[in-house]
Design an enzyme around this catalytic site. Structure first.
Site, PDB file in Angstrom:
ATOM      1  NE  ARG A 170     -26.661   9.550 -34.291  1.00  0.00           N
ATOM      2  CZ  ARG A 170     -26.830   8.429 -33.592  1.00  0.00           C
ATOM      3  NH1 ARG A 170     -28.028   7.908 -33.473  1.00  0.00           N
ATOM      4  NH2 ARG A 170     -25.816   7.833 -33.020  1.00  0.00           N
ATOM      5  NE  ARG A 174     -27.285   1.932 -25.473  1.00  0.00           N
ATOM      6  CZ  ARG A 174     -26.022   1.824 -25.089  1.00  0.00           C
ATOM      7  NH1 ARG A 174     -25.728   1.420 -23.875  1.00  0.00           N
ATOM      8  NH2 ARG A 174     -25.040   2.136 -25.914  1.00  0.00           N
ATOM      9  NE  ARG A 247     -12.408  23.837 -26.247  1.00  0.00           N
ATOM     10  CZ  ARG A 247     -12.349  24.906 -25.451  1.00  0.00           C
ATOM     11  NH1 ARG A 247     -11.955  26.081 -25.908  1.00  0.00           N
ATOM     12  NH2 ARG A 247     -12.679  24.799 -24.174  1.00  0.00           N
ATOM     13  NE  ARG A 278     -13.356  12.455 -19.596  1.00  0.00           N
ATOM     14  CZ  ARG A 278     -13.076  11.510 -20.475  1.00  0.00           C
ATOM     15  NH1 ARG A 278     -14.027  10.717 -20.927  1.00  0.00           N
ATOM     16  NH2 ARG A 278     -11.845  11.342 -20.912  1.00  0.00           N
ATOM     17  CD  GLU A 298     -10.166  13.910 -19.048  1.00  0.00           C
ATOM     18  OE1 GLU A 298     -11.023  14.326 -19.848  1.00  0.00           O
ATOM     19  OE2 GLU A 298      -9.716  12.762 -19.062  1.00  0.00           O
ATOM     20  CE1 TYR A 346     -10.761  12.447 -30.353  1.00  0.00           C
ATOM     21  CE2 TYR A 346     -12.215  10.751 -31.205  1.00  0.00           C
ATOM     22  CZ  TYR A 346     -11.399  11.236 -30.208  1.00  0.00           C
ATOM     23  OH  TYR A 346     -11.208  10.499 -29.082  1.00  0.00           O
ATOM     24  CG  ASP A 348     -12.475   6.789 -30.949  1.00  0.00           C
ATOM     25  OD1 ASP A 348     -11.935   7.524 -30.094  1.00  0.00           O
ATOM     26  OD2 ASP A 348     -13.709   6.649 -31.041  1.00  0.00           O
TER      27      ASP A 348
END
Ligand code: FAD
Length: 364
Positions: A170, A174, A247, A278, A298, A346, A348
Site C-alpha cells: 500500500r 491522504r 538491512r 535522510r 543516514e 520489526y 516499533d
C-alpha cells in the site's frame, strides 16, 4: 544467584527487568554495548538530545501503552511531519493534499484523485511484475518518480525494477491537508531524551555493560534461574540453520556552527543521486533554541555479521529460517526470547512496550 538474567538493556529487556523487580525478583542485566538503552539511546551533545541510532518518535493508539511510558518521562507535543527533498523542491509527507497541490497545482481532493487515476490508467499494467510497476499502479508516475523511486532504491540497495512487487502493498494517499505522518491518537518525544526512561526502569538493578552474554554464556547461565534473551535469535543458536538477514544503517553525525540547518527534524532525500536517505536535525524534536545544531545523515547499508542489525528483512527465505529457530526456542525451559532481535520482527517502541508487558504478565 539471580532469579532473572536479562540479556540486553533495550526497551524490552528494561521493561521486563522493571516489572520483575517490582514483583520482588532479583535481576542481572548484561549489555554488550557500553551504554544502556539499546537503539532508543539518546546522548546529549551541545545541549541537544541526539538520537544515536536513528530518529525515534513515540506513537501509539494504545492508551495503556501511552500511560505506561509516561511514568518514566514527560512527553512533548512533537508531531512527525517529515518533508521530502527532490532536486531542489520540497514536498510534504505523507502524500497528502499539500503534496498534490505542490506537484500538480490541484486544489480539491477530487482533482487530486482524478490526476492519480489518470496516471494509473495511462500506465495500464494489470499485473505488476516488480516494485516499480506496483508503485505506479498505486499512486501514478509523478509521485513514484519524485518521491518513491530513489528513496526505495537506496533503502534496498537495488533498482526498483529488480525488487519484488510485494514489498509495497500500500502507499497511503491522504486526501486532506494534513502533514501528520502517523494516524495514531498519541505521539511525542520524551523531554530530555529516551535514556532517562531506561535509567528509571533499571534503577536499583545490577547492570553489567560491555558484557557479551554469548561469550560468557556458561558462567552467566550458572548464576540465574531464568534468562530473558533480547539479542539475535540466530546468534543464540550459533547460526546453525543459517544467518537471518538485516538491512543496516550508517550514521554520520556532525555538530554545525549554525542555529537552524534545515528547519525540520526529518528531511527525506528522495533522489537516487544523493547517497543518504535522510538528514535528521535532532534539536527540532524538542523545539530547541541552542546556538549550535547537530545533524545526522543516514546511509542505508547492507548488513554483514558484526554490524548492527537494524531492520529484519522479512522475506520468505528469512521467515522460514526464523520459524526453525523459533521452534527450537519454544522448547527451551529456561530461556524466554523477546524484543525485535529475539523475535526477528520489526517492532516499533509501542509494540515493544505491549509485548514486554504481556511477556512479564505471563512469566512473573
Ligand atoms: C533506525 C531506526 C529508527 C527507528 N525509529 C522508530 C520510531 O520512530 N518509532 C518507534 O516507535 N520505533 C522506532 N524504531 C524501533 C525501536 O528502535 C525498537 O522498537 C526498540 O528499540 C526495540 O527494543 P528492543 O529492546 O527489542 O531491542 P534493542 O533496542 O535492539 O535492544 C537489544 C539490546 O540487546 C543487546 N544485546 C544483543 N545481543 C547481546 C548479547 N549477546 N549480550 C549482551 N547484550 C546483547 C544490544 O546491544 C541492545 O542494546 C526504530 C528502529 C530503528 C533501527
Amino acid at each position: 544467584m539471580y532469579d532473572y538474567l536479562i540479556v540486553g538493556s533495550g526497551l524490552f529487556g528494561s521493561i521486563f527487568a522493571y516489572e520483575a523487580r517490582k514483583k520482588g525478583y532479583s535481576c542481572l542485566v548484561v549489555e554488550k554495548r557500553d551504554h544502556i538503552g539499546g537503539n532508543i539511546y539518546t546522548k546529549e551533545i551541545e545541549g541537544i538530545q541526539v538520537h544515536e541510532y536513528g530518529a525515534h518518535i513515540f506513537h501509539t493508539s494504545n492508551k495503556d501503552v501511552w500511560e505506561y511510558i509516561q511514568q518514566f518521562a514527560e512527553f512533548n507535543r512533537y508531531t512527525n511531519s517529515p518533508i521530502a527533498y527532490y532536486k531542489g523542491e520540497i514536498y510534504n509527507m505523507p502524500f497528502n493534499m499539500n503534496t498534490f497541490n505542490k506537484m500538480w497545482g490541484v486544489v480539491t481532493p477530487g482533482q487530486a484523485q482524478k490526476k492519480i487515476a489518470e496516471q494509473i490508467e495511462e500506465f495500464g499494467v494489470d499485473e505488476p511484475k516488480n516494485l516499480e510497476e506496483q508503485a505506479i499502479n498505486l499512486v501514478g508516475k509523478d509521485i513514484y518518480e519524485k518521491l518513491v523511486k530513489g528513496y526505495t532504491e537506496k533503502q534496498w540497495g537495488r533498482r526498483a525494477t529488480e525488487l519484488p512487487p510485494e514489498i509495497i502493498k500500500r502507499l497511503p494517499v491522504r486526501l486532506t491537508y494534513d502533514n501528520n505522518y502517523f494516524n495514531d491518537c498519541y505521539q511525542g518525544i520524551p523531554i530530555g531524551g529516551y535514556t532517562q526512561i531506561i535509567e528509571k526502569m533499571l534503577e536499583g538493578i545490577e547492570v553489567r555493560l560491555n558484557t557479551d552474554y554469548l561469550e560468557e554464556k556458561e558462567e552467566l547461565d550458572g548464576i540465574c534461574g531464568k534468562i530473558v534473551y533480547t539479542g539475535p535469535i540466530d546468534a543464540y543458536y550459533n547460526y546453525k540453520y543459517g544467518e537471518l538477514e538485516y538491512r543496516s544503517v550508517r550514521f554520520e553525525t556532525e555538530v554545525l556552527d549554525e542555529e537552524n540547518h534545515q528547519g525540520n527534524a526529518v528531511v527525506n532525500y528522495t533522489e537516487y543521486e544523493v547517497p543518504y536517505t535522510r538528514i535528521i536535525e535532532h534539536k527540532h524534536f524538542e523545539f530547541g533554541a541552542q546556538p549550535k545544531t547537530v545533524v545526522s545523515k543516514e546511509f542505508s547499508a547492507p548488513w554483514k555479521r558484526g554490524d548492527e542489525p537494524y531492520y529484519p528483512v522479512n522475506n520468505e527465505r528469512n521467515n522460514l529460517l526464523y520459524e526453525k529457530y523459533a521452534a527450537e526456542a519454544a522448547q527451551e525451559e529456561k530461556v524466554i526470547f523477546g524484543g525485535r532481535l529475539g523475535k526477528y520482527k520489526y517492532y516499533d517502541m509501542h509494540h515493544i512496550v505491549a509485548e514486554a508487558l504481556t511477556c512479564a504478565g505471563e512469566y512473573l
